[in-house]
Design a protein around this motif. Structure first.
Motif, PDB file in Angstrom:
ATOM      1  N   CYS A  53      18.953 -48.669   9.448  1.00 52.76           N
ATOM      2  CA  CYS A  53      17.923 -48.390   9.400  1.00 52.76           C
ATOM      3  C   CYS A  53      18.298 -46.629   9.929  1.00 52.76           C
ATOM      4  O   CYS A  53      19.605 -46.605  10.214  1.00 52.76           O
ATOM      5  CB  CYS A  53      17.304 -48.961  10.955  1.00 52.76           C
ATOM      6  SG  CYS A  53      16.381 -50.848  10.311  1.00 52.76           S
ATOM      7  N   GLN A  54      17.366 -46.113   9.628  1.00 53.43           N
ATOM      8  CA  GLN A  54      17.550 -44.573  10.475  1.00 53.43           C
ATOM      9  C   GLN A  54      17.994 -43.810  12.007  1.00 53.43           C
ATOM     10  O   GLN A  54      17.069 -44.695  12.820  1.00 53.43           O
ATOM     11  CB  GLN A  54      16.891 -43.158  10.325  1.00 53.43           C
ATOM     12  CG  GLN A  54      16.626 -42.051  10.369  1.00 53.43           C
ATOM     13  CD  GLN A  54      16.284 -41.090  10.156  1.00 53.43           C
ATOM     14  OE1 GLN A  54      16.213 -40.687   8.729  1.00 53.43           O
ATOM     15  NE2 GLN A  54      15.285 -40.550  10.696  1.00 53.43           N
ATOM     16  N   VAL A  81       9.944 -68.883   5.061  1.00 55.14           N
ATOM     17  CA  VAL A  81       8.835 -67.657   5.691  1.00 55.14           C
ATOM     18  C   VAL A  81       9.299 -66.432   6.679  1.00 55.14           C
ATOM     19  O   VAL A  81      10.899 -66.369   7.166  1.00 55.14           O
ATOM     20  CB  VAL A  81       7.638 -68.111   7.023  1.00 55.14           C
ATOM     21  CG1 VAL A  81       6.704 -69.605   6.092  1.00 55.14           C
ATOM     22  CG2 VAL A  81       8.642 -69.560   7.799  1.00 55.14           C
ATOM     23  N   ALA A  82       8.710 -65.357   6.668  1.00 59.74           N
ATOM     24  CA  ALA A  82      10.243 -64.374   6.957  1.00 59.74           C
ATOM     25  C   ALA A  82       8.757 -63.319   7.884  1.00 59.74           C
ATOM     26  O   ALA A  82       7.430 -63.578   7.584  1.00 59.74           O
ATOM     27  CB  ALA A  82      10.817 -63.389   5.521  1.00 59.74           C
ATOM     28  N   ALA A  83       9.232 -62.691   8.155  1.00 59.47           N
ATOM     29  CA  ALA A  83       8.328 -61.714   8.742  1.00 59.47           C
ATOM     30  C   ALA A  83       8.775 -59.611   8.280  1.00 59.47           C
ATOM     31  O   ALA A  83       9.842 -59.711   8.273  1.00 59.47           O
ATOM     32  CB  ALA A  83       8.849 -61.008  10.720  1.00 59.47           C
ATOM     33  N   ARG A  84       7.831 -59.715   7.684  1.00 54.41           N
ATOM     34  CA  ARG A  84       7.839 -58.381   7.595  1.00 54.41           C
ATOM     35  C   ARG A  84       7.490 -57.251   7.733  1.00 54.41           C
ATOM     36  O   ARG A  84       6.533 -57.198   8.363  1.00 54.41           O
ATOM     37  CB  ARG A  84       7.098 -58.364   5.795  1.00 54.41           C
ATOM     38  CG  ARG A  84       6.763 -56.723   5.270  1.00 54.41           C
ATOM     39  CD  ARG A  84       6.175 -57.018   4.378  1.00 54.41           C
ATOM     40  NE  ARG A  84       4.748 -57.132   4.486  1.00 54.41           N
ATOM     41  CZ  ARG A  84       3.406 -57.651   4.068  1.00 54.41           C
ATOM     42  NH1 ARG A  84       3.379 -58.535   2.508  1.00 54.41           N
ATOM     43  NH2 ARG A  84       1.970 -57.430   4.464  1.00 54.41           N
ATOM     44  N   LEU A  85       8.853 -55.783   8.315  1.00 49.04           N
ATOM     45  CA  LEU A  85       8.141 -55.276   9.256  1.00 49.04           C
ATOM     46  C   LEU A  85       8.439 -53.867   8.074  1.00 49.04           C
ATOM     47  O   LEU A  85       8.771 -53.960   7.115  1.00 49.04           O
ATOM     48  CB  LEU A  85       9.519 -54.941  10.033  1.00 49.04           C
ATOM     49  CG  LEU A  85       9.829 -56.236  11.307  1.00 49.04           C
ATOM     50  CD1 LEU A  85       9.624 -57.104  10.995  1.00 49.04           C
ATOM     51  CD2 LEU A  85      10.381 -55.544  12.404  1.00 49.04           C
ATOM     52  N   THR A  86       7.795 -52.785   8.706  1.00 45.94           N
ATOM     53  CA  THR A  86       7.540 -51.853   7.882  1.00 45.94           C
ATOM     54  C   THR A  86       8.332 -50.137   8.841  1.00 45.94           C
ATOM     55  O   THR A  86       8.446 -50.036  10.154  1.00 45.94           O
ATOM     56  CB  THR A  86       6.441 -51.496   7.456  1.00 45.94           C
ATOM     57  OG1 THR A  86       5.412 -50.904   9.190  1.00 45.94           O
ATOM     58  CG2 THR A  86       5.591 -52.422   6.384  1.00 45.94           C
ATOM     59  N   SER A  87       8.547 -49.614   8.310  1.00 41.62           N
ATOM     60  CA  SER A  87       9.642 -48.161   8.631  1.00 41.62           C
ATOM     61  C   SER A  87       9.341 -47.235   8.074  1.00 41.62           C
ATOM     62  O   SER A  87       7.938 -46.832   7.535  1.00 41.62           O
ATOM     63  CB  SER A  87      11.019 -48.168   7.955  1.00 41.62           C
ATOM     64  OG  SER A  87      11.109 -47.086   6.146  1.00 41.62           O
ATOM     65  N   PRO A  88       9.196 -45.972   9.190  1.00 39.53           N
ATOM     66  CA  PRO A  88       8.633 -44.640   9.416  1.00 39.53           C
ATOM     67  C   PRO A  88       8.485 -44.234   7.295  1.00 39.53           C
ATOM     68  O   PRO A  88       7.595 -43.916   7.479  1.00 39.53           O
ATOM     69  CB  PRO A  88       8.925 -44.194   9.826  1.00 39.53           C
ATOM     70  CG  PRO A  88       9.828 -44.903  11.243  1.00 39.53           C
ATOM     71  CD  PRO A  88      10.485 -45.855   9.933  1.00 39.53           C
ATOM     72  N   GLN A  89       9.757 -44.646   6.820  1.00 37.36           N
ATOM     73  CA  GLN A  89       9.183 -43.803   5.481  1.00 37.36           C
ATOM     74  C   GLN A  89       8.540 -44.811   4.094  1.00 37.36           C
ATOM     75  O   GLN A  89       8.513 -44.615   3.444  1.00 37.36           O
ATOM     76  CB  GLN A  89      10.552 -43.772   5.390  1.00 37.36           C
ATOM     77  CG  GLN A  89      11.757 -42.733   6.132  1.00 37.36           C
ATOM     78  CD  GLN A  89      12.090 -43.402   6.927  1.00 37.36           C
ATOM     79  OE1 GLN A  89      11.882 -44.975   6.839  1.00 37.36           O
ATOM     80  NE2 GLN A  89      12.063 -42.380   8.074  1.00 37.36           N
ATOM     81  N   GLY A  90       7.979 -45.735   4.968  1.00 33.50           N
ATOM     82  CA  GLY A  90       7.114 -47.509   4.015  1.00 33.50           C
ATOM     83  C   GLY A  90       7.904 -47.506   3.896  1.00 33.50           C
ATOM     84  O   GLY A  90       7.218 -48.973   3.114  1.00 33.50           O
ATOM     85  N   ASN A  91       9.390 -48.301   4.362  1.00 30.83           N
ATOM     86  CA  ASN A  91       9.891 -48.996   3.687  1.00 30.83           C
ATOM     87  C   ASN A  91       9.685 -50.929   4.169  1.00 30.83           C
ATOM     88  O   ASN A  91       9.748 -50.315   5.040  1.00 30.83           O
ATOM     89  CB  ASN A  91      11.137 -48.961   3.884  1.00 30.83           C
ATOM     90  CG  ASN A  91      12.021 -47.597   3.342  1.00 30.83           C
ATOM     91  OD1 ASN A  91      11.246 -47.121   1.612  1.00 30.83           O
ATOM     92  ND2 ASN A  91      12.885 -46.736   3.317  1.00 30.83           N
ATOM     93  N   GLU A  92       9.755 -51.492   3.726  1.00 27.96           N
ATOM     94  CA  GLU A  92       9.578 -52.923   4.184  1.00 27.96           C
ATOM     95  C   GLU A  92      10.886 -53.702   4.607  1.00 27.96           C
ATOM     96  O   GLU A  92      12.207 -53.496   3.602  1.00 27.96           O
ATOM     97  CB  GLU A  92       8.429 -53.702   3.048  1.00 27.96           C
ATOM     98  CG  GLU A  92       7.743 -53.709   2.999  1.00 27.96           C
ATOM     99  CD  GLU A  92       7.378 -54.289   2.439  1.00 27.96           C
ATOM    100  OE1 GLU A  92       7.201 -55.014   1.523  1.00 27.96           O
ATOM    101  OE2 GLU A  92       5.178 -54.446   2.306  1.00 27.96           O
TER     102      GLU A  92
END
Length: 369
Positions: free
Chosen positions: A310-311, A253-264
């Motif tokens: 990450c930016q 299992v993992a945690a899925r996060l999103t960036s402002p650019q929509g990247n996962e």
């Protein structure tokens, strides 16, 4: 020294519940810090331990004896106040000895104890001065001396450093720590400053709105906070709290996060069995700033360290380190990196996430999963 138990203690003023079923137990020689935001009830609880305020319900037990109905003078407790509370017309020496004199302690014994305490606190040259001739730090030492000279079962400190400037607060904090190590005394200490709590305590009780949120060692409340409030209150900067989703990932299992650019961003989770029932459900990922760093500072052999570009939104140099801010899951997060990590605002840089230090919270209850 004494043990202290607070059993289901409640305090109400009319229809207003100030404290709700507080349960705390500490052993001989423990340093308990009551910490929380203003109005959480910590000073009220301290006053009830001292006997200055009545308990609405529950029991207060010192060394196995219920003391609810005992007068403050019979509890063998000494209190150090925020305001010092020194007698302005008395010398330092007389301020320290006054409590002993009221108890009928012979003068020779009083003098001996005052001498011993003044050496311990390094206030010997001040004994003939009046409080008005002392600095804030010196007055606080005298207030501590007045408590120490009595050799009580329990010392109570009510925000004793809040009137001091920043540097003096740090110095006095060190003195109190040394004092506890030297005496092995049982201490209950109230503060709203979580750094004081972390540095002084052997046990921390975190309170919010009259409810005990967590009781544990400094490391326990820092690494495994019970809920989002404790996670955000303890630590400076506080724990990053990022909206995420638990997903199935490579037979784990993992945690899925999103960036402002929509990247996962997919970050694997340790103890996958713990989160099986949370797959495809939203969670809050909690991770401390020092668990997000530059690749050179990451633990090289840790299998739970994962890189991600990450930016960089902001950099905040602090000398030896730099706090690097980025955005994930719609939240600003803080990473702690080396000052020469090369992070440049507006550009991407590699972040190293130590997921062994991550915790997950239920977004509905805000409790740790």
């Amino acid at each position: 020294m004494a043990s202290l138990e607070i059993r289901n203690v409640c305090k109400s003023y009319g229809s207003v519940d100030v404290l709700k079923s507080i349960n705390i137990a500490i052993n001989h020689g423990d340093f308990l810090v009551l910490v929380g935001p203003s109005g959480c009830g910590k000073s009220t609880l301290l006053s009830m331990i001292a006997g200055l305020d009545e308990i609405t319900s529950g029991e207060l037990v010192i060394d196995g004896e219920v003391v609810n109905d005992k007068h403050p003078s019979q509890r063998d407790i000494a209190m150090v106040f925020q305001s010092y509370a020194l007698y302005p017309n008395m010398s330092v020496e007389k301020n320290i000895a006054f409590g002993l004199e009221m108890r009928g302690v012979p003068k020779a014994e009083r003098d001996k104890k005052v001498e011993s305490v003044s050496q311990m606190l390094q206030i010997g040259p001040l004994l003939k001065r009046k409080p008005a001739q002392l600095s804030g730090g010196q007055r606080q030492r005298v207030a501590m001396g007045r408590a120490l000279v009595r050799e009580p079962k329990i010392f109570l400190f009510d925000e004793p450093l809040s009137n001091l400037d920043a540097k003096l607060r740090v110095d006095m904090r060190t003195e109190i720590k040394k004092l506890h190590q030297r005496l092995g005394a049982t201490i209950v200490y109230v503060t709203h400053d979580q750094i004081e709590a972390m540095t002084l305590a052997t046990r921390i009780a975190i309170m919010k709105a009259g409810i005990l949120q967590q009781l544990g060692t400094p490391q326990e409340v820092y690494d495994t906070p019970n809920n989002v409030f404790v996670a955000s209150f303890m630590g400076s900067p506080s724990m990053n709290l990022i909206p995420a989703t638990v997903v199935a990932h490579q037979n784990s299992v993992a945690a899925r996060l999103t960036s402002p650019q929509g990247n996962e961003l997919i970050l694997p989770l340790p103890q996958p069995e713990r989160y099986q029932t949370w797959i495809d459900k939203p969670v809050i990922l909690g991770i401390r700033p020092e668990a997000i760093t530059d690749m050179s500072s990451a633990e090289p052999n840790n299998p739970w360290v994962f890189p991600a570009d990450c930016q960089v939104d902001v950099t905040e140099p602090t000398g030896a380190d730099v706090y690097v801010l980025t955005t994930l899951g719609g939240k600003e997060i803080v990473a702690r990196m080396r000052s020469n990590c090369g992070a440049v605002v507006g550009q991407k840089t590699p972040f190293a996430f130590n997921m062994a230090k991550a915790v997950l919270f239920d977004p509905q209850t805000e409790n740790r999963i």
